[in-house]
Design an enzyme around this catalytic site. Structure first.
Site, PDB file in Angstrom:
ATOM      1  N   GLU A   1      -5.755  -7.097  -2.205  1.00  0.00           N
ATOM      2  CA  GLU A   1      -6.572  -7.177  -1.003  1.00  0.00           C
ATOM      3  C   GLU A   1      -8.000  -6.758  -1.332  1.00  0.00           C
ATOM      4  OE1 GLU A   1      -5.118  -5.022   2.359  1.00  0.00           O
ATOM      5  OE2 GLU A   1      -3.010  -5.434   1.888  1.00  0.00           O
TER       6      GLU A   1
ATOM      7  N   ASP B   1     -16.556  -8.988  19.602  1.00  0.00           N
ATOM      8  CA  ASP B   1     -15.644  -8.615  20.679  1.00  0.00           C
ATOM      9  C   ASP B   1     -15.737  -7.101  20.864  1.00  0.00           C
ATOM     10  OD1 ASP B   1     -14.035  -7.437  18.635  1.00  0.00           O
ATOM     11  OD2 ASP B   1     -12.942  -9.309  18.368  1.00  0.00           O
TER      12      ASP B   1
ATOM     13  N   GLU C   1       0.831  -1.212   0.000  1.00  0.00           N
ATOM     14  CA  GLU C   1       0.000   0.000   0.000  1.00  0.00           C
ATOM     15  C   GLU C   1       0.863   1.259   0.000  1.00  0.00           C
ATOM     16  OE1 GLU C   1      -4.307  -1.443   1.663  1.00  0.00           O
ATOM     17  OE2 GLU C   1      -3.023  -0.325   3.058  1.00  0.00           O
TER      18      GLU C   1
ATOM     19  N   ASN D   1     -14.552  -2.669  14.824  1.00  0.00           N
ATOM     20  CA  ASN D   1     -14.455  -3.163  13.455  1.00  0.00           C
ATOM     21  C   ASN D   1     -14.165  -2.009  12.494  1.00  0.00           C
ATOM     22  OD1 ASN D   1     -14.932  -5.759  14.244  1.00  0.00           O
ATOM     23  ND2 ASN D   1     -17.110  -5.718  13.784  1.00  0.00           N
TER      24      ASN D   1
END
Length: 414
Positions: free
Chosen positions: A213, A224, A104, A228
């Site tokens: 990706e 959890d 990247e 995110n």
């Protein structure tokens, strides 16, 4: 992955990550060996850093910090390190088929401080890229190998083309593929536009497009307390995440690349489920809602992993809503709209043409897949169609050897 049709594993290598045991050379060798034992190809991703690199961070390895301001010496370090790693992997029968020079790399690379990322130093970047590319070229020549090279950015198509042009202007050497990160959260374009990008890139530079990706959410729920990173659906998709739409997105990427001379794709990171491991961002996963697994770590049925195979059929569900009123819109629900927790969801269908009473929904189901669905006249459960005087499921059977099948009905009719 292999059992579903995947043939490539992408492995990240950090230079000397003293803060973790992951992505060290020994860890990379373990992963490559597992891939090789399964007969899979390997892409080795050189980050040229001791930790993550991305558009916001690209810190030089600590071992090279003393020469960070001396681009000729730094380039020499890049060359020797790249060549040495390939030589070591070759000696242990773990040589990758592809090598990625940086990760990247939108802005300046291998900088002392992230404040130096912008403005992009194209002259310095080109020198460092060329060092890595030359190392691979020399290794290939000296060892009769044919490792392919990948450069990698996280940009929209126009910006990526500009990035290549600017580096070419300063003498960027030939490379085989341009890798891109393509996430709906940050890259706001469609798979069809990705295909146009692949065609344009090849016709302009002779470089094939590789989606290094990609990923699509299957839920907005968390497993959890680790925040995110992704919550957006791809542009043009229903705003209703589910495993099936995750699969559809990846299949559309695959088909767009195949139709336009693209090289392939990698999903990232489909196994990063929630766990009690510590990362730089906390305990757990930032990515469990993008993985191929549910919150019990079971493989989600009809999720993105099925995109790897050649058993998918484009299925069109079509309904004429005239019976429900000329102004009524079409909606669909079915087992393929399952949210990953056992609940069907209502998805809006697309209008076939302006003013038309015909609506459709395209998705990719497996050959010989069977299941249930029905249409609705609104986004509420009370708007379910009545067939033969009462509410009931319709049934589908993907029983074709072709690549496309259509199920067309009139609203409320058998």
């Amino acid at each position: 992955m292999k059992s579903f049709g995947a043939n490539l594993v992408r492995v990240r290598l950090w230079h000397n990550p003293t803060w973790t045991n992951y992505s060290t050379l020994s860890d990379v060798k373990r992963s490559i060996r597992r891939a090789k034992n399964e007969g899979m190809n390997v892409l080795l991703d050189f980050h040229y850093s001791d930790a993550w690199t991305d558009p916001q961070t690209n810190i030089v390895p600590e071992a090279w910090r003393p020469v960070v301001k001396y681009s000729d010496i730094l380039a020499d370090s890049v060359y020797n390190y790249t060549y040495r790693i390939l030589g070591h992997l070759n000696a242990t029968n773990l040589l990758p088929e592809l090598v990625q020079i940086g990760n990247e790399t939108n802005n300046s690379i291998m900088v002392a401080d992230n404040a130096d990322l912008i403005p992009t130093n194209y002259v310095r970047n080109t020198k460092l890229f060329n060092a890595g590319l030359q190392a691979v070229a020399d290794f290939n020549r000296n060892n009769a190998k044919n490792i392919k090279t990948v450069l990698h950015v996280a940009m929209n198509p126009n910006d990526a083309m500009f990035w290549v042009a600017n580096h070419k202007k300063y003498g960027l050497k030939e490379f085989d593929m341009l890798g891109v990160s393509y996430y709906p959260q940050w890259q706001d374009y469609t798979p069809a536009q990705l295909g146009e990008f692949a065609s344009n890139l090849y016709s302009t530079y002779g470089v094939r497009l590789f989606v290094a990706e990609t990923g699509q959410i299957w839920t907005r729920a968390w497993n959890d307390q680790n925040i995110n990173l992704m919550s957006k659906m791809c542009i043009g998709y229903p705003n209703t995440p589910c495993p099936q739409l995750q699969k559809d997105f990846i299949v559309e990427i695959k088909e767009a690349l195949l139709a336009n001379g693209g090289a392939g794709y990698c999903v990232w990171e489909p196994f990063w489920v929630s766990a009690d491991n510590q990362t730089l961002w906390g305990v757990g996963s930032n990515w469990e809602n993008v993985a191929f697994f549910d919150f019990n770590n079971n493989l989600l049925p009809h999720s993105g992993i099925e995109a790897y195979g050649d058993f998918n059929v484009k299925v069109t569900f079509e309904v004429n809503m005239w019976n429900a009123g000329s102004e009524t819109k079409g909606y669909i629900t079915g087992d393929f709209t399952d949210d990953g927790f056992g609940n069907w969801q209502i998805i809006p269908m697309k209008q076939a043409a302006e003013g038309s009473s015909v609506y459709y929904f395209d998705t990719y189901l497996c050959r010989n897949q069977t299941g249930k669905y029905y249409f609705l006249s609104d986004s509420t459960w009370t708007s379910q169609e009545y067939i033969g005087g009462y509410k009931q499921d319709r049934y589908y059977n993907v029983n074709t050897s072709d690549k496309w099948q259509k199920f067309a009905k009139n609203f409320g009719e058998e």
